[in-house]
Design an enzyme around this catalytic site. Structure first.
Site, PDB file in Angstrom:
ATOM      1  N   GLY A 136      44.149  10.215  49.513  1.00  0.00           N
ATOM      2  CA  GLY A 136      44.450   8.808  49.275  1.00  0.00           C
ATOM      3  C   GLY A 136      43.181   8.002  49.083  1.00  0.00           C
ATOM      4  O   GLY A 136      42.099   8.546  48.833  1.00  0.00           O
ATOM      5  N   GLY A 138      40.194   6.706  50.052  1.00  0.00           N
ATOM      6  CA  GLY A 138      39.281   6.954  51.162  1.00  0.00           C
ATOM      7  C   GLY A 138      38.261   5.862  51.382  1.00  0.00           C
ATOM      8  O   GLY A 138      37.717   5.720  52.485  1.00  0.00           O
ATOM      9  N   ARG A 139      37.991   5.063  50.336  1.00  0.00           N
ATOM     10  CA  ARG A 139      37.013   3.974  50.472  1.00  0.00           C
ATOM     11  C   ARG A 139      37.400   2.757  49.638  1.00  0.00           C
ATOM     12  O   ARG A 139      36.565   1.893  49.385  1.00  0.00           O
ATOM     13  CB  ARG A 139      35.629   4.464  50.046  1.00  0.00           C
ATOM     14  CG  ARG A 139      35.582   5.007  48.620  1.00  0.00           C
ATOM     15  CD  ARG A 139      34.180   5.374  48.219  1.00  0.00           C
ATOM     16  NE  ARG A 139      34.145   5.935  46.872  1.00  0.00           N
ATOM     17  CZ  ARG A 139      33.025   6.173  46.198  1.00  0.00           C
ATOM     18  NH1 ARG A 139      31.864   5.890  46.742  1.00  0.00           N
ATOM     19  NH2 ARG A 139      33.062   6.687  44.985  1.00  0.00           N
ATOM     20  N   LYS A 158      36.038  -1.661  46.395  1.00  0.00           N
ATOM     21  CA  LYS A 158      35.567  -0.274  46.239  1.00  0.00           C
ATOM     22  C   LYS A 158      34.308  -0.129  47.088  1.00  0.00           C
ATOM     23  O   LYS A 158      33.304  -0.809  46.860  1.00  0.00           O
ATOM     24  CB  LYS A 158      35.256   0.011  44.764  1.00  0.00           C
ATOM     25  CG  LYS A 158      34.795   1.431  44.458  1.00  0.00           C
ATOM     26  CD  LYS A 158      35.963   2.400  44.430  1.00  0.00           C
ATOM     27  CE  LYS A 158      35.524   3.779  43.963  1.00  0.00           C
ATOM     28  NZ  LYS A 158      35.292   3.851  42.526  1.00  0.00           N
ATOM     29  N   ASP A 170      31.894   8.496  54.521  1.00  0.00           N
ATOM     30  CA  ASP A 170      31.483   7.248  55.164  1.00  0.00           C
ATOM     31  C   ASP A 170      32.185   6.011  54.617  1.00  0.00           C
ATOM     32  O   ASP A 170      31.981   4.902  55.113  1.00  0.00           O
ATOM     33  CB  ASP A 170      29.962   7.067  55.083  1.00  0.00           C
ATOM     34  CG  ASP A 170      29.428   7.093  53.649  1.00  0.00           C
ATOM     35  OD1 ASP A 170      30.162   6.694  52.721  1.00  0.00           O
ATOM     36  OD2 ASP A 170      28.265   7.494  53.458  1.00  0.00           O
ATOM     37  N   GLY A 171      32.994   6.181  53.557  1.00  0.00           N
ATOM     38  CA  GLY A 171      33.743   5.046  53.033  1.00  0.00           C
ATOM     39  C   GLY A 171      32.928   4.069  52.212  1.00  0.00           C
ATOM     40  O   GLY A 171      33.424   2.989  51.864  1.00  0.00           O
ATOM     41  N   ARG A 236      37.472  -4.462  42.170  1.00  0.00           N
ATOM     42  CA  ARG A 236      38.166  -4.150  40.924  1.00  0.00           C
ATOM     43  C   ARG A 236      39.581  -4.736  41.009  1.00  0.00           C
ATOM     44  O   ARG A 236      40.166  -4.841  42.096  1.00  0.00           O
ATOM     45  CB  ARG A 236      38.185  -2.655  40.655  1.00  0.00           C
ATOM     46  CG  ARG A 236      38.864  -1.798  41.692  1.00  0.00           C
ATOM     47  CD  ARG A 236      38.710  -0.323  41.338  1.00  0.00           C
ATOM     48  NE  ARG A 236      39.376   0.547  42.304  1.00  0.00           N
ATOM     49  CZ  ARG A 236      39.289   1.873  42.269  1.00  0.00           C
ATOM     50  NH1 ARG A 236      38.583   2.457  41.323  1.00  0.00           N
ATOM     51  NH2 ARG A 236      39.896   2.606  43.177  1.00  0.00           N
ATOM     52  N   ASP A 323      45.676  11.937  40.072  1.00  0.00           N
ATOM     53  CA  ASP A 323      45.424  10.825  40.988  1.00  0.00           C
ATOM     54  C   ASP A 323      44.474   9.791  40.382  1.00  0.00           C
ATOM     55  O   ASP A 323      44.290   8.710  40.943  1.00  0.00           O
ATOM     56  CB  ASP A 323      44.872  11.334  42.322  1.00  0.00           C
ATOM     57  CG  ASP A 323      43.549  12.068  42.158  1.00  0.00           C
ATOM     58  OD1 ASP A 323      43.500  13.026  41.371  1.00  0.00           O
ATOM     59  OD2 ASP A 323      42.562  11.686  42.811  1.00  0.00           O
ATOM     60  N   ASN A 324      43.903  10.109  39.232  1.00  0.00           N
ATOM     61  CA  ASN A 324      43.035   9.159  38.535  1.00  0.00           C
ATOM     62  C   ASN A 324      43.738   8.535  37.326  1.00  0.00           C
ATOM     63  O   ASN A 324      43.071   7.946  36.472  1.00  0.00           O
ATOM     64  CB  ASN A 324      41.742   9.845  38.089  1.00  0.00           C
ATOM     65  CG  ASN A 324      40.877  10.241  39.272  1.00  0.00           C
ATOM     66  OD1 ASN A 324      40.867   9.564  40.291  1.00  0.00           O
ATOM     67  ND2 ASN A 324      40.168  11.350  39.159  1.00  0.00           N
TER      68      ASN A 324
END
Length: 580
Positions: A136, A138-139, A158, A170-171, A236, A323-324
């Site tokens: 999912g 993640g950051r 983002k 680390d996000g 974004r 997923d993109n």
């Protein structure tokens, strides 16, 4: 539609308070929250998420944020005052601190899960739990939905810190990759390619993270050093960030009967997608199966057009996983993307991929992703045979629709009304062969062709130095001259009834850009930015948001030229292994 959705902003949005009045949270107000989530959003450690459409997450602000750039064009479209981008409360919110945002902006954001498919094959093993329940955002943390001038926008940070989907990372996003995405989104919009948009970019003056990268001049496929880079947060914006992978996640849960509400959650996310992205073409009064059939048809149309447009402007997404893929039919992923310099059907900016995601293979990859999109929708149709037959027909015609989109695209680049005959198709085939044999710069060639040159002299501006060409220069020149003669003959036949040469040239220049955001233009910009200077970013922004226009001689000399030989094969410039 709520009163807020129908509201029109009749004046400039000058303050964050003005923007806050337009907040309207459709996703978290209508979809299911993960029942295991915390209500205050303190949910930053990797964990499995078994159900629900989203997880409440409080973003982690970057330390000592500094303004880098904002999109003046997008601000203008939204009705935002430019001054807002540098106001303290706007910087605070869009650098990750939402704790003091004016109401009704909420104090907690959200992240969403999705499934992963690579070229039509389902994957779970990259998930740290080996189950797929850890994939999912993640950051990426969404912090606001707002209805502005009748259009709903979701704003997502983002690099906004860790979420349950961070998989141990680390996000954070670094300034380098944030600059690339910021510039690319607005450039693609200016090129006329559907895309997510860039709002703002802020960098921390004190916070850094370590990332693998390339030493200067390295020709390694993989990074060979570890460097410390400033962290940044870019915002974004899109009508929604629903992906094919998201739909897949709920379909997988449905097929596995993962929990009692699995089918209900699949239907809710699909209907939410329709409300967010397709409300103008899908009648709200239809049944869910009827809506799903129309959705498949409309997404096919958008998706095939999108991929044809990518190839028109020389764009390769690089990591074209499901997923993109935005389910709204626009460009979403700006990780290891690139614009091709030298024409090569197998151009691939991402060293971690193969030919299946290369430049001219993108239509085939798109079909695999469309198949996964259809597979995700299919459970909603299994009890409705008539709709399922129609749905299967839509899925089966993808390759035909894609081919038509590609032929129309190539015809427009060549100034033709279509590729109607064997002669037209041979012309294109011969051109692709010549462009590889010479080789040529993709953007420069088609822009020079748009002037309808009398001979091949101007086209040679796009030719890269090549020992093979030099050895057979006279023969190659004849092949190019013959091709040009054939093209002009077909052009004259095509235009004999109406279009003048000037009109053909003008139309070609509207589809063949002069300026493209090449990686070797961006490298000096993010190197300068790492030292605290942002003038090159803003210069690139100014040039690349007017890609079809003739600009100053200084701009032309700097940005309308061949890639230097020493740049070929250099890591982080001709290829990269990740986006960071």
């Amino acid at each position: 539609m709520t009163n807020q959705q129908s509201q029109k902003t009749s004046s400039t949005i000058s303050t964050l308070d003005d923007l806050a009045k337009l907040a309207d949270y459709s996703l978290i107000d209508t979809l299911n929250c993960d029942p295991e989530a915390t209500s205050d959003g303190t949910d930053h450690a990797p964990r499995q998420v078994f159900s629900g459409h989203y997880v409440p997450v409080k973003p982690r602000p970057i330390k000592s944020p500094e303004y880098v750039v904002h999109s003046k064009h997008f601000f203008s479209e939204l009705g935002f005052a430019d001054s807002m981008a540098e106001s303290s409360d706007f910087i605070q919110l869009f650098s990750g601190d939402i704790s003091e945002a004016p109401e009704p902006i909420r104090k907690v954001g959200w992240a969403t899960g999705y499934a992963l498919s690579i070229y039509g094959r389902e994957y779970t093993q990259q998930c740290p739990f080996q189950t797929g329940n850890g994939y999912g955002d993640g950051r990426a943390v969404s912090v606001l939905e707002a209805v502005i001038n009748g259009q709903r926008w979701e704003m997502q940070l983002k690099g906004g810190g860790r979420t349950p989907y961070c998989r141990g990372a680390d996000g954070r996003a670094v300034l380098r990759s944030s600059i690339r995405e910021f510039l690319a989104q607005e450039h693609m919009h200016a090129l006329g390619v559907p895309t997510s948009r860039s709002l703002s970019l802020y960098v921390s003056k004190t916070e850094t993270v370590s990332r693998p990268w390339y030493s200067e001049g390295s020709r390694s496929a993989d990074p060979d050093i570890l460097i410390s880079e400033p962290v940044a947060i870019s915002t974004r914006v899109a009508p929604s960030f629903i992906r094919i992978g998201q739909l897949e996640l709920f379909a997988r849960r449905t097929r596995k009967n993962a929990h009692p509400k699995a089918m209900e959650e699949l239907e809710k996310i699909v209907l939410h997608l329709i409300d967010r992205e397709y409300a103008d073409v899908i009648d709200k009064q239809l049944s869910t199966p009827e809506k799903v059939v129309i959705l498949a048809h409309e997404y096919q149309r958008r998706f095939t057009s999108l991929v044809a447009n990518w190839i028109r402007v020389g764009f390769c997404q690089g990591n074209f996983n499901s997923d993109n893929c935005a389910a709204g039919g626009f460009t979403l992923d700006y990780g290891p993307f690139g614009f091709c310099d030298e024409f090569n059907p197998y151009y691939q900016p991402w060293s971690g991929s193969g030919d299946h995601f290369s430049f001219m293979h993108q239509p085939h990859a798109a079909q695999r992703n469309f198949d996964m999109f259809c597979s995700a929708l299919r459970p909603l149709l299994e009890a409705h045979q008539d709709c399922l037959i129609e749905f299967d027909d839509v899925q089966a015609e993808f390759s035909t629709v894609m081919q038509v989109q590609m032929e129309n695209m190539w015809a427009s680049k060549l100034g033709l009304s279509g590729l109607h005959t064997v002669s037209h198709k041979k012309l294109l085939s011969d051109l692709e062969t010549l462009m590889m044999q010479t080789p040529v710069d993709f953007t420069l060639f088609f822009r020079e062709l748009s002037w309808l040159p009398k001979d091949i002299g101007p086209l040679k501006k796009s030719f890269y130095a090549n020992s093979r060409y030099d050895s057979y220069a006279e023969e190659m020149d004849k092949l190019w001259s013959d091709w040009l003669t054939q093209w002009k003959a077909l052009l004259n036949e095509d235009a004999s009834s109406s279009r003048s040469s000037d009109e053909i040239s003008r139309q070609m220049k509207l589809v063949n850009p002069k300026y493209i955001l090449r990686e070797w233009f961006m490298v000096p910009a993010y190197q300068q930015a790492a030292e605290g200077g942002y003038s090159l970013i803003r210069e690139l922004q100014a040039v690349m948001t007017h890609p079809y226009e003739e600009q100053s001689r200084e701009v032309e000399e700097k940005y309308y030229r061949l890639k230097s030989p020493e740049f070929f094969g250099v890591g982080g410039l001709s290829h990269l292994s990740c986006s960071s």
